[in-house]
Design an enzyme around this catalytic site. Structure first.
Site, mmCIF file in Angstrom:
data_model
loop_
_atom_site.group_PDB
_atom_site.id
_atom_site.type_symbol
_atom_site.label_atom_id
_atom_site.label_comp_id
_atom_site.label_asym_id
_atom_site.label_seq_id
_atom_site.Cartn_x
_atom_site.Cartn_y
_atom_site.Cartn_z
ATOM 1 N N THR A 73 -25.770 2.097 10.193
ATOM 2 C CA THR A 73 -26.842 1.923 9.205
ATOM 3 C C THR A 73 -27.542 3.242 8.939
ATOM 4 O OG1 THR A 73 -28.854 0.712 8.647
ATOM 5 C CG2 THR A 73 -28.560 1.291 10.963
ATOM 6 N N TYR A 74 -27.975 3.385 7.706
ATOM 7 C CA TYR A 74 -28.858 4.488 7.333
ATOM 8 C C TYR A 74 -30.328 4.076 7.406
ATOM 9 C CZ TYR A 74 -24.960 6.978 5.040
ATOM 10 O OH TYR A 74 -23.788 7.637 4.748
ATOM 11 N N GLU A 130 -22.955 3.944 0.880
ATOM 12 C CA GLU A 130 -23.262 2.572 1.275
ATOM 13 C C GLU A 130 -22.141 1.627 0.880
ATOM 14 O OE1 GLU A 130 -28.126 2.551 1.077
ATOM 15 O OE2 GLU A 130 -27.029 2.544 -0.809
ATOM 16 N N CYS A 132 0.847 -1.198 0.000
ATOM 17 C CA CYS A 132 0.000 0.000 0.000
ATOM 18 C C CYS A 132 0.881 1.247 0.000
ATOM 19 C CB CYS A 132 -0.913 -0.008 1.226
ATOM 20 S SG CYS A 132 -2.134 1.324 1.215
#
Length: 501
Positions: free
Chosen positions: A395-396, A472, A86
């Site tokens: 969570t939405y 999301e 990375c």
């Protein structure tokens, strides 16, 4: 005994402000007091409440009270990120290492560091790729003899290594390594989500007048998808009404019968080549979650064990890696990597080695890991625990623009599947749900993000979960990061406990 689903339940469903909340002061966190907002943490800022926990944890283990000196902390970040090639994290922490007064000769590579620091490299390698191979003898060798480590130092080091292994997964799984140079500043294609201050927690509203910082950032580049489809229109559906799908194979949707011939050619090539009309729509996925939530029948212990073994074996068959494949390291990273051919090997293919499945009922974060890590490295357990809880419950209550969706089944399937990849079984969980909710290309993406993150490209990010909003998709990648982080720590802390007893 507490299982994760019960232990985290008191957190409720954490609703998110958009990243602009931290800019406008509605976040409860003073960012100026913490790490500078580098480009990766700006993307994590899609979810400000998780972002707060992430930065608190990262700043505590890098800058807070702890047994390891600063130069060791930053060098451990470098060699952890280098295991997954990375360059963004390696370059960033090389700079931080020098800024903290580190010896520049250490940046020449593993041959130039103190023997004490070099001694932990094998643990870095094992945790990054096959944490189930870690043994209490590894801990014993570190804590005895010349240049020995204290147990507190070992715990601090393992927390750092697992953090940056999993952060490398996040950087690649969002396709960020191809976005860190030459960025333009388009406006977000998906309106950010903010909370209506007059509404109850968990009720979200869309806003289009949130000011966008014109500064060149990855956050403004991460909106990769084209305009979202109208899920109710004929154009959005395939010939069977399946929608353009979640980048998912219909053939694998009902049980994942096994890999097709293309699976063996690469983890994500298959996902990119699958025709979109063979997808599963968000609405179909929601229906499956609803059916699973209404199921009343209980499985026997033998059946639960059998279903775990089936998913574990399917994971091993999924786009199998050729062990003899050549490993080519970038020249600017190779001096930080030893034994580059040591890479992930499927847990189910561990052969004749006497390695059993890691059962959460025998050693869990909640009942064992938390107290051990907090006892040896004051307060870090609390930071980690809050971060894991935030990721698990984030969570939405939306999915692909559809509101009031209970996504708990989908999120738990992702979390438990990630840990299954590392040989960890949650005894109370029905792994049959994994094959109902996570179809093959998504599994391929998750496995690659966990085990071979350096192979992921921006195109791969685009090719999965195509109906979901960008926030999301970032959320799925946060779960990959945190479930992996917890899996590594479980193996590490279990061996420390065995060594102590």
């Amino acid at each position: 005994m507490y299982y994760a689903v019960d232990y985290y339940a008191d957190m409720g469903q954490i609703s998110q402000d958009c990243f602009a909340a931290s800019k406008t002061g509605t976040s409860d966190f003073e960012m100026d007091d913490l790490d500078d907002l580098d480009q990766v943490t700006q993307v994590i800022g899609y979810h400000p409440q998780f972002h707060d926990h992430f930065l608190r944890t990262q700043n505590f283990i890098m800058k807070g009270d702890g047994p390891l000196p600063n130069d060791y902390r930053y060098y451990l970040a470098i060699i952890a990120a280098a295991r997954h090639q990375c360059p963004y994290l390696v370059k960033r922490y090389e700079k931080e290492f020098i800024n903290q007064g580190g010896d520049s000769s250490w940046l020449g590579g593993l041959d130039f560091i103190p023997a004490k620091l070099r001694a932990i490299y094998d643990i870095n390698k094992i945790l990054a790729h096959r944490p189930w191979l870690l043994r209490k003898e590894h801990i014993e060798r570190l804590t005895k003899g010349k240049n020995s480590w204290s147990l507190s130092e070992v715990v601090h080091a393992m927390v750092l290594l697992s953090h940056f292994h999993s952060l490398s997964s996040f950087v690649f799984s969002c396709g960020l390594t191809q976005k860190l140079d030459g960025l333009s500043s388009p406006k977000l294609k998906t309106p950010p989500v903010t909370m209506d201050q007059s509404s109850q927690p968990g009720v979200l509203c869309q806003t289009t007048n949130t000011p966008i910082d014109p500064q060149k950032t990855v956050l403004t580049e991460i909106s990769l998808n084209n305009a979202k489809p109208d899920y109710n229109s004929q154009a959005a559906a395939g010939p069977n009404g399946g929608g353009i799908g979640l980048g998912l194979s219909a053939g694998s949707a009902m049980g994942d019968a096994g890999p097709g011939p293309m699976d063996l050619n690469g983890y994500l090539a298959t996902a990119q080549q699958l025709p979109q009309q063979h997808g599963i729509s968000v609405e179909a996925l929601m229906e499956r979650m609803k059916v699973l939530s209404q199921k009343q029948d209980e499985c026997s212990e033998a059946e639960l064990s059998s279903r775990f073994q089936k998913v574990e074996q399917q994971t091993a068959e999924l786009a199998a890696v050729t062990p003899e494949a050549a490993v080519t390291l970038p020249p600017n990273l190779s001096h930080y990597v030893d034994d580059a051919k040591f890479i992930y090997q499927d847990f189910a293919r561990r052969g004749t080695e006497n390695i059993n499945t890691f059962r959460i009922q025998d050693y869990s974060w909640e009942d064992h890991g938390f107290s051990l890590v907090d006892g040896l490295y004051n307060d870090v357990g609390t930071f980690l625990d809050e971060k894991f809880r935030a990721a698990y419950n984030l969570t939405y209550c939306t999915m692909g623009g559809i509101k009031n969706v209970d996504t708990s089944k989908f999120r738990r399937a992702i979390w438990n599947y990630i840990q299954c990849i590392y040989g960890i079984r949650h005894d109370d969980y029905d792994y049959g749900e994994v094959n109902q909710l996570l179809v093959r290309p998504l599994k391929m993406f998750i496995k690659t993000a966990c085990c071979f993150p350096e192979r992921i490209t921006t195109k791969d990010y685009d090719s999965v979960l195509v109906e979901l909003q960008d926030s999301e998709k970032v959320h799925v990648n946060l779960m990959i990061m945190e479930a992996r982080n917890q899996a590594e720590l479980l193996y590490a802390l279990r061996e420390i406990m065995r060594y102590m007893t």
